[in-house]
Design an enzyme around this catalytic site. Structure first.
Site, mmCIF file in Angstrom:
data_model
loop_
_atom_site.group_PDB
_atom_site.id
_atom_site.type_symbol
_atom_site.label_atom_id
_atom_site.label_comp_id
_atom_site.label_asym_id
_atom_site.label_seq_id
_atom_site.Cartn_x
_atom_site.Cartn_y
_atom_site.Cartn_z
ATOM 1 N N HIS A 191 -16.937 -10.523 -123.724
ATOM 2 C CA HIS A 191 -16.562 -9.797 -123.175
ATOM 3 C C HIS A 191 -15.991 -11.520 -123.067
ATOM 4 O O HIS A 191 -16.181 -12.296 -123.222
ATOM 5 C CB HIS A 191 -16.498 -10.266 -121.346
ATOM 6 N N HIS A 199 -13.081 -14.571 -121.333
ATOM 7 C CA HIS A 199 -12.554 -15.324 -119.961
ATOM 8 C C HIS A 199 -11.223 -15.380 -120.395
ATOM 9 O O HIS A 199 -11.199 -16.165 -121.308
ATOM 10 C CB HIS A 199 -13.399 -16.023 -119.832
#
Length: 135
Positions: free
Chosen positions: A96, A98
């Site tokens: 992931h 950010h």
């Protein structure tokens, strides 16, 4: 082990989705640094950036680019912080990125680790050579 992000992708766990396409799902972080902090995850479960198949890199980072612009515009931010962790400090073992909206003088300090400069150019050349050898 069940992946929290895979559950979000599959619709089994709620999230505030902001974008999705065939490659990614993007949603608000449940514990944001600042309002608008968004996570972009690939639909396929891969744990780290180095696990992401080569053919997925372009579509994934094109989506990261689009989401980054939308976060900045949507939050009227001055800019953003865009980052990913691989293994260390990775709270969910699913790749992931950010996107954290930033404003001048927003008070974000100490977010980065201390700097440890090379002792000299020789040490820097030695480290660079070790990394180059891995290609």
């Amino acid at each position: 082990m069940e992946c929290a992000f895979c559950k979000i992708i599959d619709g089994e766990q709620p999230a505030h989705r902001v974008y999705e396409d065939g490659a990614v799902v993007a949603f608000l972080d449940q514990r944001p640094v600042f309002s608008g902090h968004t996570l972009i995850v690939p639909r396929a479960h891969v744990e780290t950036l180095t696990d992401l198949p080569e053919e997925s890199v372009g579509p994934y980072f094109s989506a990261v680019r689009r989401v980054t612009g939308a976060v900045e515009r949507g939050t009227e931010a001055d800019g953003s912080f865009v980052a990913t962790n691989n293994k260390v400090s990775q709270s969910v073992p699913h790749l992931h990125v950010h996107v954290v909206p930033r404003r001048k003088k927003d008070g974000l300090r100490g977010f980065f680790w201390p700097r440890n400069p090379y002792t000299d150019a020789t040490e820097a050349r030695r480290v660079a050579a070790k990394i180059r050898a891995q290609f």
